[in-house]
Design a protein around this motif. Structure first.
Motif: not given
Length: 690
Positions: A128-131, A137-138, A234-239
């Protein structure tokens, strides 16, 4: 975020690293104490990781030098295999107790496998974090805006038919009218086949060359509209996932995990100390630039004692001010250093530029590039296929194949870039005999620092004179020198506070959570850069999302340290070459002694600590990255700036209510929070006034 349960489970499984209360070094890893088995694992890992690295790198090379859907699929397939290999290797490495290994190099390799990986996450979350990173990026790379002041494209009307109306946003910018909130959020880029301006090259070119303030404001805001709001969630989930992986691995948070690569328990204090030493030079440059911007745009746009609006500095993030050199050149009657016309007159080609760069390093006693380099590299834009043109140096992990990808044009800027990329190739060649895990810089800052240190010897007047590319017969050498140093300061000194604050912000998000992310971003930009948004910003905007390194999960403090370290390395090369003049005029070309120092820095790769390499490089004078060389390099310019700024009331900037109100959450400005707001405002004044 409550991740204690998952952390305990993984600690029981791997008994992985932890820190003691005093913040000492890591204590232990897993429970497997079979040292022979661990040593055999490292031997197998070196062989298998090199093979995997070659396959992935080759697939990436094929894609970026020939962008097709087929090559993209093949690259993604190899990346998926690499992810599985990383996960498996992490599990094996984390099971061993590295402290039992008698070989310190073996211990270091085990640590390197584990410390930067997020493989402690479950398979689903790891994917998930890689996705998420891929999706961010896209979004970033696909961001496009409409041209300034143009009418939106209506797909139901012929392209040759005049459009009936301008968009409200473009019209307001065009006529210098205030834009209402409803207009600010209108998305004018949903018109297909028309609004196709991307960051590179169109938007960046406008920010660099336009001097129409409304146009600068338009593109500055429009690009952020197309990135931040789409990226915030998306960034919040990445964190959340990055923090979970870090805690599972024994770190306090993801920022703590990032900093571990520098092997310095007081790393944050160290970089803060470095920043404080270069801040006075930056404030002198800032004050002079602000005065020149006032002459161009007026006090209605730039307050004489205040911060600078971000859109006026020639760059999307106000990180590099070189594009406004025409507004701030110390001596406009004398030339800026640019030998492009002479290169064209002499018939330079991309191939000749790379041959010149190779000869520079060979003259220092370093190695020529192997034949595979010339056969495999992409040194100019190929015809009839789509490619990705950003200059980069490639190590294919097999100790044979090294390449550069660059759509080289015959310009001085590309001549410097060519020497920079060739320095990376030299680094690869110098540490090629190291194990795969040690084929890297001593810390994340070293590769860029070494490459930039080498180019400091190329991008200066004496070297270009030796090459027959520059002759100054009719202009005052002092004026030419000041123009050159100003150009370098706009690129290097102006960059330092930005490079410093990016990860200060990111670490604060990992530590304190994702509330008020945008306000904290601008709070730090104001504190360290003296830069404010040109228009009001809210938490819906998420302006950090306009910086690629943030959403692509790339640390940034290494660029701050690399910029400091490059001057420190450069001075040591000049000392070895026997040079005693002004540092900005040093040329180490053909100095074998300088080449030996450079080789001693590069050959160990990551097998030696950064402190040991710096101690060796400075012949025992220090083992720490120091800004003294950078300050020395720019000292002639700093003295000139102090004279220019002698009548300024404020060296640096003061902040007022309106500066902070541009980005502070509304509740911070309410009466109930007035005291907190005043404390915030006062901190800016204390920090940034002199």
């Amino acid at each position: 975020m409550n991740m204690a349960g998952k952390s305990i489970a993984l600690f029981c499984l791997f008994a992985f690293y932890t820190r003691n209360a005093a913040g000492d070094d890591y204590l232990r890893m897993g429970t497997n104490t079979n040292t022979a088995e661990a040593t055999q694992f490292l031997r197998e890992y070196d062989r298998e990781a090199s093979g995997m690295c070659y396959r992935v790198t080759m697939s990436q090379w094929k894609f970026v030098t020939n962008i097709t859907e087929y090559n993209r699929r093949r690259m993604l397939e190899e990346l998926a295999l690499s992810t599985k290999f990383e996960k498996l290797s992490w599990r094996k490495a984390a099971a061993y107790d590295a402290s039992r290994l008698p070989d310190p190099q073996g211990r270091k390799q085990l640590i390197r496998i584990v410390q930067a990986s997020r493989a402690s996450l479950s398979d689903d979350k790891f994917a998930e974090i890689q996705q998420i990173i891929t999706e961010m990026k896209e979004v970033y790379n696909s961001a496009k805006i409409c041209p300034f002041g143009q009418k939106p494209y209506d797909p139901h009307v012929s392209r040759t038919t005049p459009q009936p109306t301008e968009s409200p946003e473009a019209k307001a910018y065009q006529h210098n009218q205030p834009i209402q909130n409803s207009q600010l959020h209108q998305d004018i880029t949903d018109y297909p086949n028309y609004c196709d301006m991307q960051l590179d090259p169109e938007i960046s070119r406008i920010l660099a060359h336009s001097r129409i303030e409304n146009e600068l404001l338009y593109v500055w805001k429009s690009f952020r509209d197309k990135t931040g709001p789409k990226l915030k969630n998306k960034f919040m989930r990445y964190v959340q996932l990055a923090n979970e992986a870090a805690v599972n691995t024994g770190y306090r948070d993801a920022g703590d995990q990032m900093r571990a690569a520098y092997d310095d328990t007081s790393f944050r204090e160290s970089v803060e100390e470095i920043y404080n030493q270069v801040a006075p030079l930056y404030k002198q440059l800032f004050t002079y630039v602000r005065r020149r911007l006032i002459l161009r745009y007026g006090e209605a746009s730039v307050r004489p004692d205040g911060p600078i609006p971000a859109h006026l500095l020639g760059n999307m993030w106000a990180q590099n001010w070189k594009s406004i050199m025409d507004l701030v050149m110390p001596f406009p009657q004398s030339p800026n250093l640019d030998v492009t016309s002479e290169m064209l007159r002499q018939g330079f080609t991309p191939l000749r530029m790379f041959q010149m760069a190779e000869e520079f390093y060979v003259s220092l006693g370093l190695r020529p590039v192997p034949p595979e380099f010339w056969r495999g590299s992409m040194l100019a834009r190929p015809a009839q296929r789509s490619v990705q043109c950003t200059a980069s140096a490639w190590d294919f992990c097999n100790r044979i194949d090294y390449r550069i990808k660059q759509c080289t044009e015959v310009t001085m800027q590309d001549l410097i870039s060519t020497h920079h990329e060739m320095a990376h190739i030299q680094y690869y060649l110098q540490y090629a005999d190291q194990p795969q895990l040690f084929r890297d810089g001593a810390n994340p800052a070293f590769h860029e620092a070494v490459a930039n240190a080498a180019t400091l010897s190329v991008y200066n007047i004496p070297h270009l004179q030796r090459l027959g590319l520059y002759q100054n017969k009719s202009h005052d050498p002092y004026e030419v020198s000041m123009n050159f140093l100003m150009s370098m300061a706009l690129e290097k000194v102006a960059y330092l506070p930005f490079a410093f604050m990016v990860d200060q912000w990111r670490w604060s998000i990992f530590e304190d959570g994702v509330h008020n992310m945008n306000a904290r971003w601008w709070q730090m930009k104001l504190r360290y850069q003296g830069v404010t948004p040109p228009i009001g910003r809210t938490e819906a905007d998420f302006d950090p999302g306009s910086k690629y390194h943030i959403i692509s999960d790339q640390e940034y403090i290494k660029y701050f340290l690399a910029t400091i370290l490059e001057f420190q390395i450069f001075e040591q090369l000049c000392i070895a070459a026997g040079y005693t003049g002004h540092l900005h005029e040093c040329d180490v070309y053909r100095s074998r002694d300088a080449g030996r120092v450079l080789s001693e820095i590069m050959q160990p790769g990551a097998s030696m600590s950064a402190s040991d390499i710096i101690r060796s490089m400075t012949r025992g004078k220090t083992n720490r990255i120091s800004p003294e060389s950078l300050v020395k390099y720019f000292r002639p310019l700093e003295l000139w700036l102090r004279v220019q700024n002698r009548d300024e009331q404020v060296i640096g900037w003061n902040s007022n209510f309106h500066d902070v109100a541009l980005f502070a959450p509304q509740r911070a400005l309410s009466n109930t929070n007035c005291f907190s707001f005043l404390m915030l405002l006062t901190s800016f004044v204390i920090v940034n006034s002199m």
